[in-house]
Enzyme design. Structure first.
Site, PDB file in Angstrom:
ATOM      1  CG  ASP A  70       0.770   5.526   3.990  1.00 31.95           C
ATOM      2  OD1 ASP A  70       0.515   4.392   3.196  1.00 31.95           O
ATOM      3  OD2 ASP A  70       2.237   5.652   4.206  1.00 31.95           O
ATOM      4  CG  HIS A 180       0.740   2.678  14.898  1.00 26.94           C
ATOM      5  ND1 HIS A 180       0.211   1.560  15.496  1.00 26.94           N
ATOM      6  CD2 HIS A 180       0.727   2.373  13.562  1.00 26.94           C
ATOM      7  CE1 HIS A 180       0.314   0.366  14.577  1.00 26.94           C
ATOM      8  NE2 HIS A 180       0.245   0.876  13.500  1.00 26.94           N
TER       9      HIS A 180
HETATM   10  P1  IMP Z   1       0.023   0.890   4.138  1.00 22.60           P
HETATM   11  O1  IMP Z   1      -0.128   1.867   4.882  1.00 22.60           O
HETATM   12  O2  IMP Z   1      -1.066   0.452   3.400  1.00 22.60           O
HETATM   13  O3  IMP Z   1       1.052   1.301   3.116  1.00 22.60           O
HETATM   14  O4  IMP Z   1       0.694  -0.324   4.701  1.00 22.60           O
HETATM   15  C1  IMP Z   1       1.179  -0.166   6.177  1.00 22.60           C
HETATM   16  C2  IMP Z   1       2.112  -1.511   6.465  1.00 22.60           C
HETATM   17  O5  IMP Z   1       2.623  -1.408   7.723  1.00 22.60           O
HETATM   18  C3  IMP Z   1       1.239  -2.754   6.628  1.00 22.60           C
HETATM   19  O6  IMP Z   1       0.930  -3.577   5.601  1.00 22.60           O
HETATM   20  C4  IMP Z   1       1.969  -3.581   7.588  1.00 22.60           C
HETATM   21  O7  IMP Z   1       2.929  -4.415   6.952  1.00 22.60           O
HETATM   22  C5  IMP Z   1       2.776  -2.117   8.321  1.00 22.60           C
HETATM   23  N1  IMP Z   1       1.761  -1.962   9.721  1.00 22.60           N
HETATM   24  C6  IMP Z   1       0.860  -0.622   9.655  1.00 22.60           C
HETATM   25  N2  IMP Z   1       0.400  -0.832  10.802  1.00 22.60           N
HETATM   26  C7  IMP Z   1       0.355  -1.655  11.342  1.00 22.60           C
HETATM   27  C8  IMP Z   1      -0.027  -2.490  12.714  1.00 22.60           C
HETATM   28  O8  IMP Z   1      -0.833  -1.927  13.259  1.00 22.60           O
HETATM   29  N3  IMP Z   1       0.454  -3.635  12.965  1.00 22.60           N
HETATM   30  C9  IMP Z   1       1.332  -4.468  12.027  1.00 22.60           C
HETATM   31  N4  IMP Z   1       1.968  -3.992  11.009  1.00 22.60           N
HETATM   32  C10 IMP Z   1       1.439  -2.557  10.600  1.00 22.60           C
END
Ligand code: IMP
Length: 202
Positions: A70, A180
């Site tokens: 996440d 990250h």
């Molecule tokens: P989740 O972890 O599925 O809730 O979504 C994380 C959201 O954070 C992604 O859809 C992106 O919008 C953003 N995000 C997380 N990691 C990255 C990355 O490495 N590059 C760009 N956006 C990121």
């Protein structure tokens, strides 16, 4: 070969995670490989809660050891937003492009530099064991115009001053050295190695 399910439907994340864990000697499985279409409601108060929810749901559905990510973007001038809500920022339904546009709208009256960080929480779920977590952070700043074609999400707006490039201007190998997610997964590797060694002996 021992199997590890990568609990993500996000193509961009999967590409990065598969590359970062590809040499561990595990068979890395995606939800699509199993025909699994689980949409986990990410309503936790922390990244760790959401990562744990995803890992647990996919573990229960597959019976396989599972790794979930996440992650989000934290912009200081917005009090840390979009943060946990990075995937659904601004008017809904949204796309990656509309979320980037909305981010710039929110920032247009704020003084630069727009310092920010990406944060990733990894949860590792194995049947009969406590869930384990690792975390990685990458510092940078948001710039007012998109640059680069690589990566996904907010990458074209996330600038790394030390490199003079956005995340989207990096190759997969370069992003996987400093992101990250890469930092969190580097810490996850020895945990996975130990878990799977134990399993080999039992
Ligand atoms: P989740 O972890 O599925 O809730 O979504 C994380 C959201 O954070 C992604 O859809 C992106 O919008 C953003 N995000 C997380 N990691 C990255 C990355 O490495 N590059 C760009 N956006 C990121």
């Amino acid at each position: 070969m021992k199997k590890l399910l990568i609990a993500s439907n996000n193509r961009g994340k999967l590409v990065e995670i598969l590359a970062l864990l590809g040499d561990l000697g595990l068979e890395l499985i995606t939800p699509a490989d199993l025909g699994l279409t689980i949409d986990v409601l990410e309503d936790g108060q922390t990244y760790a809660e959401n990562a744990a929810k995803k890992a647990q749901a996919f573990l229960e559905a597959s019976g396989l050891p599972t790794l979930a990510d996440d992650s989000g973007l934290e912009v200081d001038a917005l009090g840390g937003r979009p943060g946990l809500h990075s995937n659904r920022f601004g008017p809904q339904p949204s796309t990656e492009a509309s979320r980037r546009r909305y981010l710039l709208e929110m920032l247009q009256d704020k003084p630069r530099p727009w310092t920010a960080r990406f944060r990733a929480l990894i949860a590792i779920a194995v049947p009969g064991r406590p869930m384990q977590f690792t975390e990685g952070v990458c510092e940078g700043e948001i710039i007012p115009e998109e640059r680069g074609q690589g990566g996904f999400g907010y990458d074209p707006l996330f600038y790394l001053p030390a490199l003079g490039k956005t995340m989207a201007e990096l190759s997969l190998e370069e992003k996987n050295r400093l992101s990250h997610r890469a930092r969190a997964l580097m810490q996850a590797r020895p945990i996975l190695q130990a878990l799977f060694e134990d399993w080999g002996e039992s």
